[in-house]
Write a protein that holds these residues in place. Sequence first.
Motif, PDB file in Angstrom:
ATOM      1  N   ARG A 175      21.743  -2.150  -6.580  1.00 35.39           N
ATOM      2  CA  ARG A 175      22.807  -0.857  -7.383  1.00 35.39           C
ATOM      3  C   ARG A 175      22.424  -1.423  -8.787  1.00 35.39           C
ATOM      4  NH1 ARG A 175      26.218  -3.323  -3.812  1.00 35.39           N
ATOM      5  NH2 ARG A 175      26.471  -5.349  -4.696  1.00 35.39           N
ATOM      6  N   ARG A 176      21.313  -2.132  -8.901  1.00 38.83           N
ATOM      7  CA  ARG A 176      20.455  -2.503 -10.501  1.00 38.83           C
ATOM      8  C   ARG A 176      19.542  -1.190 -10.489  1.00 38.83           C
ATOM      9  NH1 ARG A 176      22.449  -7.204 -12.931  1.00 38.83           N
ATOM     10  NH2 ARG A 176      23.605  -8.434 -12.133  1.00 38.83           N
ATOM     11  N   GLY A 177      19.251  -0.467  -9.297  1.00 37.68           N
ATOM     12  CA  GLY A 177      18.280   0.482  -9.885  1.00 37.68           C
ATOM     13  C   GLY A 177      16.894   0.308  -9.243  1.00 37.68           C
ATOM     14  N   ILE A 178      16.890  -0.246  -8.861  1.00 32.11           N
ATOM     15  CA  ILE A 178      15.328  -1.043  -7.872  1.00 32.11           C
ATOM     16  C   ILE A 178      15.346  -0.963  -6.990  1.00 32.11           C
ATOM     17  CG2 ILE A 178      13.761  -2.921  -7.057  1.00 32.11           C
ATOM     18  CD1 ILE A 178      15.374  -4.518  -9.400  1.00 32.11           C
ATOM     19  N   GLY A 179      14.524   0.829  -6.736  1.00 25.55           N
ATOM     20  CA  GLY A 179      14.538   1.079  -5.266  1.00 25.55           C
ATOM     21  C   GLY A 179      13.855  -0.167  -4.268  1.00 25.55           C
ATOM     22  N   VAL A 180      14.369   0.576  -3.240  1.00 19.95           N
ATOM     23  CA  VAL A 180      14.023  -0.078  -1.814  1.00 19.95           C
ATOM     24  C   VAL A 180      12.798  -1.003  -1.190  1.00 19.95           C
ATOM     25  CG1 VAL A 180      14.555  -0.301   0.998  1.00 19.95           C
ATOM     26  CG2 VAL A 180      15.984   1.037  -0.706  1.00 19.95           C
ATOM     27  N   THR A 181      11.792   0.350  -1.998  1.00 22.42           N
ATOM     28  CA  THR A 181      10.626  -0.040  -1.123  1.00 22.42           C
ATOM     29  C   THR A 181       9.820  -0.702  -1.780  1.00 22.42           C
ATOM     30  OG1 THR A 181       9.975   2.662  -0.161  1.00 22.42           O
ATOM     31  CG2 THR A 181       8.203   0.809  -0.665  1.00 22.42           C
ATOM     32  N   PRO A 182       9.641  -0.673  -3.056  1.00 22.96           N
ATOM     33  CA  PRO A 182       9.148  -2.022  -4.202  1.00 22.96           C
ATOM     34  C   PRO A 182      10.159  -3.431  -4.379  1.00 22.96           C
ATOM     35  CG  PRO A 182      10.666  -0.805  -4.927  1.00 22.96           C
ATOM     36  CD  PRO A 182       9.957   0.067  -4.320  1.00 22.96           C
ATOM     37  N   ALA A 183      11.153  -3.336  -4.057  1.00 24.36           N
ATOM     38  CA  ALA A 183      12.128  -4.579  -4.200  1.00 24.36           C
ATOM     39  C   ALA A 183      11.603  -5.066  -2.219  1.00 24.36           C
ATOM     40  CB  ALA A 183      13.107  -4.125  -3.614  1.00 24.36           C
ATOM     41  N   THR A 184      11.101  -4.395  -0.841  1.00 24.16           N
ATOM     42  CA  THR A 184      11.222  -4.968   0.444  1.00 24.16           C
ATOM     43  C   THR A 184       9.745  -5.181   0.576  1.00 24.16           C
ATOM     44  OG1 THR A 184      12.396  -3.030   1.031  1.00 24.16           O
ATOM     45  CG2 THR A 184      10.593  -4.789   2.154  1.00 24.16           C
ATOM     46  N   ALA A 185       9.030  -4.959  -0.242  1.00 25.12           N
ATOM     47  CA  ALA A 185       7.290  -4.968  -0.875  1.00 25.12           C
ATOM     48  C   ALA A 185       7.553  -5.834  -1.081  1.00 25.12           C
ATOM     49  CB  ALA A 185       7.020  -3.948  -1.228  1.00 25.12           C
ATOM     50  N   TRP A 186       8.176  -6.394  -2.595  1.00 27.11           N
ATOM     51  CA  TRP A 186       7.741  -7.956  -2.747  1.00 27.11           C
ATOM     52  C   TRP A 186       8.793  -9.203  -2.074  1.00 27.11           C
ATOM     53  CZ3 TRP A 186       5.191  -9.388  -6.197  1.00 27.11           C
ATOM     54  CH2 TRP A 186       4.234  -8.822  -7.256  1.00 27.11           C
ATOM     55  N   GLY A 187       9.988  -8.476  -1.525  1.00 31.57           N
ATOM     56  CA  GLY A 187      10.935  -9.754  -0.705  1.00 31.57           C
ATOM     57  C   GLY A 187       9.913 -10.004   0.484  1.00 31.57           C
ATOM     58  N   MET A 188       8.605  -8.589   1.093  1.00 31.30           N
ATOM     59  CA  MET A 188       8.227  -9.671   2.148  1.00 31.30           C
ATOM     60  C   MET A 188       6.414 -10.715   1.429  1.00 31.30           C
ATOM     61  SD  MET A 188       7.409  -5.738   4.596  1.00 31.30           S
ATOM     62  CE  MET A 188       9.421  -5.429   6.217  1.00 31.30           C
ATOM     63  N   VAL A 189       6.339 -10.115   0.558  1.00 30.93           N
ATOM     64  CA  VAL A 189       5.130 -11.343  -0.288  1.00 30.93           C
ATOM     65  C   VAL A 189       5.667 -12.495  -0.035  1.00 30.93           C
ATOM     66  CG1 VAL A 189       3.721 -11.135  -2.455  1.00 30.93           C
ATOM     67  CG2 VAL A 189       4.026  -9.008  -1.189  1.00 30.93           C
ATOM     68  N   TYR A 190       6.856 -12.644  -1.051  1.00 32.02           N
ATOM     69  CA  TYR A 190       7.640 -14.092  -0.858  1.00 32.02           C
ATOM     70  C   TYR A 190       7.456 -14.688   0.069  1.00 32.02           C
ATOM     71  CZ  TYR A 190       7.865 -13.405  -6.507  1.00 32.02           C
ATOM     72  OH  TYR A 190       7.338 -13.154  -7.414  1.00 32.02           O
ATOM     73  N   GLY A 191       8.176 -13.835   1.121  1.00 30.25           N
ATOM     74  CA  GLY A 191       8.780 -14.323   2.094  1.00 30.25           C
ATOM     75  C   GLY A 191       7.167 -14.691   3.213  1.00 30.25           C
ATOM     76  N   ALA A 226       1.199  -1.019  -0.034  1.00 26.65           N
ATOM     77  CA  ALA A 226       0.021  -0.012   0.014  1.00 26.65           C
ATOM     78  C   ALA A 226       0.539   1.030  -0.182  1.00 26.65           C
ATOM     79  CB  ALA A 226      -0.940   0.169   1.335  1.00 26.65           C
ATOM     80  N   TRP A 227       1.684   1.555   0.458  1.00 21.78           N
ATOM     81  CA  TRP A 227       3.014   2.728   0.688  1.00 21.78           C
ATOM     82  C   TRP A 227       3.505   2.471  -0.266  1.00 21.78           C
ATOM     83  CZ3 TRP A 227       3.965   7.105   3.250  1.00 21.78           C
ATOM     84  CH2 TRP A 227       5.364   7.316   3.340  1.00 21.78           C
ATOM     85  N   ALA A 228       4.197   1.798  -0.811  1.00 25.84           N
ATOM     86  CA  ALA A 228       4.884   1.855  -2.554  1.00 25.84           C
ATOM     87  C   ALA A 228       3.563   2.240  -3.459  1.00 25.84           C
ATOM     88  CB  ALA A 228       4.887   0.059  -2.953  1.00 25.84           C
ATOM     89  N   ARG A 229       2.163   1.106  -3.754  1.00 18.37           N
ATOM     90  CA  ARG A 229       1.309   2.406  -4.467  1.00 18.37           C
ATOM     91  C   ARG A 229       1.374   4.346  -4.146  1.00 18.37           C
ATOM     92  NH1 ARG A 229       0.739   0.233  -9.190  1.00 18.37           N
ATOM     93  NH2 ARG A 229      -0.033  -2.595  -8.589  1.00 18.37           N
TER      94      ARG A 229
END
Length: 305
Positions: free
Chosen positions: A190-206, A63-66
């Motif tokens: 380093r590949r240009g992916i922001g912290v917020t979307p990476a963390t959001a998706w990481g939590m979903v997969y976790g 929700a925060w990422a959106r």
Amino acid sequence: MSTASPALRPVSNGLSTTDYGLYAVTVMAWGFSWVAMKGQVATVPAEVSVFWRFVLAAAIMMAWARYRGHGLSFGFRDHLRFAGLGALIFSTNFTLFYYGAASLPSGLLAVIFSTASIFNLFLGLVLFGQRPSLMALGAGSLGFAGIGLMFLPKLTGTEFNSGAALGLAFCVGGTLSFCLGNMLSADTQRRGIGVTPATAWGMVYGMIFLGLFSAVRGHSFAPEWSLGYLGGLTYLAVVASVIAFASYLTLLGRIGSARAGYATVLFPVVALTVSTVFEGYQWTPLAAAGLVCVLGGNLMMLRAR
């Protein structure tokens, strides 16, 4: 939180007011999280408690990422990275520490986790062939000696049983998992992916991995409907997961992993203070000396890089 990737910002020699703020948030949020974790393992299986923690955390992060306007559509290879983050940081790491929390004081959990910067030394050698300096080797030896001193009263007394030994092993495994996830997170930024979307998706997969693991083990997904359990779950999901991880991973991208690691040096002091007050953790001269060695080893490690 800026929508620009922290990896695109140059790492400066000095720390800004924002950096110090991120440090403070991370240290205090994680410092209090360990005692909250203890209340999650009494009546509910550890993996189920972590599952519900990340159901809530993932929903908030998405929700925060959106709200912040982050794009959440990524290619297959990026999702493999997010799945890796979910497996290493947002499921395995936490579950192993929850297992450890069943038999160890919360302050000791934090001390073991604080050796993440020392474990990174050995992972760098094994995975990337990075030879450590003599100062780094000395720092690692000092840090592990400190852990030994803090556990020595248990080793020489009747308290150190097979459960305590297994708890220590779980926490070491959880720290290694976190360190591997750290490396993956830094490379993702380093590949240009922001912290917020990476963390959001990481939590979903976790959350998905934990749900599958719990189902395979035949656990009920029912939480404990008590104020203490639900309050702790909310704190761990919102403050210790969403806010603390966003702060820490942003700090990681802004100033680099070495200096960001200072957060893992400081929060054990908060955690042990909380454990002393709420759990009656008993200090001994050896335990105090061990804490000094662990903190000193971490500080030496960060200066050696």
